[in-house]
Design a protein around this motif. Structure first.
Motif, PDB file in Angstrom:
ATOM      1  N   LEU A  94      -5.114  52.491   2.219  1.00 39.11           N
ATOM      2  CA  LEU A  94      -5.718  52.429   1.058  1.00 39.11           C
ATOM      3  C   LEU A  94      -4.810  51.666  -0.022  1.00 39.11           C
ATOM      4  O   LEU A  94      -5.191  50.840  -0.652  1.00 39.11           O
ATOM      5  CB  LEU A  94      -6.515  53.632   0.484  1.00 39.11           C
ATOM      6  CG  LEU A  94      -7.476  54.095   1.120  1.00 39.11           C
ATOM      7  CD1 LEU A  94      -8.001  55.491   0.766  1.00 39.11           C
ATOM      8  CD2 LEU A  94      -8.439  53.216   1.749  1.00 39.11           C
ATOM      9  N   VAL A  97      -5.035  48.149   0.955  1.00 41.28           N
ATOM     10  CA  VAL A  97      -6.243  47.413   0.499  1.00 41.28           C
ATOM     11  C   VAL A  97      -6.247  47.225  -0.848  1.00 41.28           C
ATOM     12  O   VAL A  97      -6.767  46.174  -1.279  1.00 41.28           O
ATOM     13  CB  VAL A  97      -7.488  48.444   1.117  1.00 41.28           C
ATOM     14  CG1 VAL A  97      -8.786  47.813   0.710  1.00 41.28           C
ATOM     15  CG2 VAL A  97      -7.519  48.460   2.583  1.00 41.28           C
ATOM     16  N   ASP A  98      -5.740  48.195  -1.859  1.00 43.26           N
ATOM     17  CA  ASP A  98      -5.679  47.724  -3.096  1.00 43.26           C
ATOM     18  C   ASP A  98      -5.099  46.693  -3.458  1.00 43.26           C
ATOM     19  O   ASP A  98      -5.498  45.946  -4.196  1.00 43.26           O
ATOM     20  CB  ASP A  98      -5.310  49.154  -3.972  1.00 43.26           C
ATOM     21  CG  ASP A  98      -6.286  50.272  -3.925  1.00 43.26           C
ATOM     22  OD1 ASP A  98      -7.582  50.004  -3.492  1.00 43.26           O
ATOM     23  OD2 ASP A  98      -5.975  51.316  -4.150  1.00 43.26           O
ATOM     24  N   ALA A 101      -6.869  43.553  -2.623  1.00 39.03           N
ATOM     25  CA  ALA A 101      -8.131  43.221  -3.477  1.00 39.03           C
ATOM     26  C   ALA A 101      -7.329  42.525  -4.673  1.00 39.03           C
ATOM     27  O   ALA A 101      -8.117  41.520  -5.331  1.00 39.03           O
ATOM     28  CB  ALA A 101      -8.769  44.501  -3.669  1.00 39.03           C
ATOM     29  N   LEU A 131     -12.764  47.506   4.810  1.00 38.18           N
ATOM     30  CA  LEU A 131     -12.357  48.086   3.529  1.00 38.18           C
ATOM     31  C   LEU A 131     -11.858  47.256   2.414  1.00 38.18           C
ATOM     32  O   LEU A 131     -12.405  47.443   1.337  1.00 38.18           O
ATOM     33  CB  LEU A 131     -11.147  48.936   3.901  1.00 38.18           C
ATOM     34  CG  LEU A 131     -11.240  50.308   4.530  1.00 38.18           C
ATOM     35  CD1 LEU A 131      -9.901  50.942   4.953  1.00 38.18           C
ATOM     36  CD2 LEU A 131     -12.337  51.150   3.863  1.00 38.18           C
ATOM     37  N   LEU A 132     -11.564  46.087   2.598  1.00 38.45           N
ATOM     38  CA  LEU A 132     -11.248  45.139   1.806  1.00 38.45           C
ATOM     39  C   LEU A 132     -12.370  44.575   1.183  1.00 38.45           C
ATOM     40  O   LEU A 132     -12.707  44.355  -0.161  1.00 38.45           O
ATOM     41  CB  LEU A 132     -10.408  43.808   2.099  1.00 38.45           C
ATOM     42  CG  LEU A 132     -10.115  42.703   1.225  1.00 38.45           C
ATOM     43  CD1 LEU A 132      -9.150  43.117  -0.089  1.00 38.45           C
ATOM     44  CD2 LEU A 132      -9.145  41.734   1.934  1.00 38.45           C
ATOM     45  N   ARG A 134     -15.330  45.997   1.061  1.00 43.51           N
ATOM     46  CA  ARG A 134     -16.013  47.162   0.367  1.00 43.51           C
ATOM     47  C   ARG A 134     -15.322  47.316  -1.146  1.00 43.51           C
ATOM     48  O   ARG A 134     -15.889  47.194  -2.107  1.00 43.51           O
ATOM     49  CB  ARG A 134     -15.789  48.433   0.771  1.00 43.51           C
ATOM     50  CG  ARG A 134     -16.401  48.925   2.214  1.00 43.51           C
ATOM     51  CD  ARG A 134     -17.862  48.681   2.222  1.00 43.51           C
ATOM     52  NE  ARG A 134     -18.377  49.487   0.926  1.00 43.51           N
ATOM     53  CZ  ARG A 134     -18.761  50.921   0.942  1.00 43.51           C
ATOM     54  NH1 ARG A 134     -18.489  51.654   2.104  1.00 43.51           N
ATOM     55  NH2 ARG A 134     -19.256  51.300  -0.108  1.00 43.51           N
ATOM     56  N   ARG A 135     -14.095  47.023  -1.316  1.00 44.26           N
ATOM     57  CA  ARG A 135     -13.209  46.795  -2.570  1.00 44.26           C
ATOM     58  C   ARG A 135     -13.726  45.842  -3.338  1.00 44.26           C
ATOM     59  O   ARG A 135     -13.896  45.886  -4.625  1.00 44.26           O
ATOM     60  CB  ARG A 135     -11.792  46.989  -2.285  1.00 44.26           C
ATOM     61  CG  ARG A 135     -11.208  48.281  -2.015  1.00 44.26           C
ATOM     62  CD  ARG A 135     -11.018  49.155  -3.038  1.00 44.26           C
ATOM     63  NE  ARG A 135     -10.055  50.211  -2.870  1.00 44.26           N
ATOM     64  CZ  ARG A 135     -10.354  51.245  -2.249  1.00 44.26           C
ATOM     65  NH1 ARG A 135     -11.642  51.417  -1.726  1.00 44.26           N
ATOM     66  NH2 ARG A 135      -9.423  52.153  -1.991  1.00 44.26           N
ATOM     67  N   ALA A 167     -16.191  54.591   2.404  1.00 44.13           N
ATOM     68  CA  ALA A 167     -15.523  54.482   1.426  1.00 44.13           C
ATOM     69  C   ALA A 167     -16.141  53.888   0.129  1.00 44.13           C
ATOM     70  O   ALA A 167     -17.348  53.664   0.103  1.00 44.13           O
ATOM     71  CB  ALA A 167     -14.709  52.932   2.179  1.00 44.13           C
TER      72      ALA A 167
END
Length: 167
Positions: A94, A97-98, A101, A131-132, A134-135, A167
């Motif tokens: 995570l 991913v943050d 983003a 996940l990216l 989604r962010r 997520a």
């Protein structure tokens, strides 16, 4: 699901290949192309080290050859197993991913592209790319559909799909 044809070949028999998941502007604020692929895959476009000079490379399997890692504007090791388990190594994935983003939406300094790579470009790279997405505001079904459109047969790991939905 379709099986990745490279599964039957010897390791390191193929050069890295990647598929475009999202172009700049495809999502609000997205300034970088998002690619996913595999270090040893028959799917996608051949990846050349020169393409990575202005891009970030996320290695989810530790399989990317050294010339690609060295050529990348930034190389991020985010290695984890492709397991059918509902355990997300959040302290590991995570934050990456943050960081991605923030980078792909940076007004002035966004990398030209982000290449999220694993061994065959099917599950681990699909999870991180999903996940990216989604962010960046895409819903779970949209993220899964985008990944599977770019890499048919991807996200065959049901646990990873469940993680994207949560997520």
């Amino acid at each position: 699901m379709l099986q990745e044809p490279s599964f039957d070949l010897p390791a390191h028999a193929l050069p890295p290949r990647a598929s475009l998941v999202a172009e700049p502007g495809a999502l609000p604020g997205l300034r970088s192309a998002i690619w996913m692929g595999g270090a040893h895959s028959l799917r996608g476009e051949p990846l050349h080290p020169a393409a990575l000079e202005t891009a970030w490379l996320v290695d989810c399997a530790g399989d990317m050859p050294r010339p690609y890692r060295d050529a990348a504007g930034l190389h991020i090791a985010c290695v984890f197993a492709d397991l059918e388990a509902l355990v997300l190594p959040s302290r590991h994935i995570l934050p990456v991913v943050d960081r991605l983003a923030a980078a792909v939406t940076a007004p002035a300094a966004a990398p030209a592209g982000v290449y999220i790579m694993c061994t065959h470009g099917m599950n681990r790279s699909g999870l991180v790319a999903g996940l990216l997405l989604r962010r960046l505001g895409l819903d779970a079904d949209g993220a899964v559909a985008a990944i599977r459109a770019a890499r048919p047969g991807a996200l065959s790991n049901g646990s990873f799909v469940d993680l994207l939905r949560r997520a």
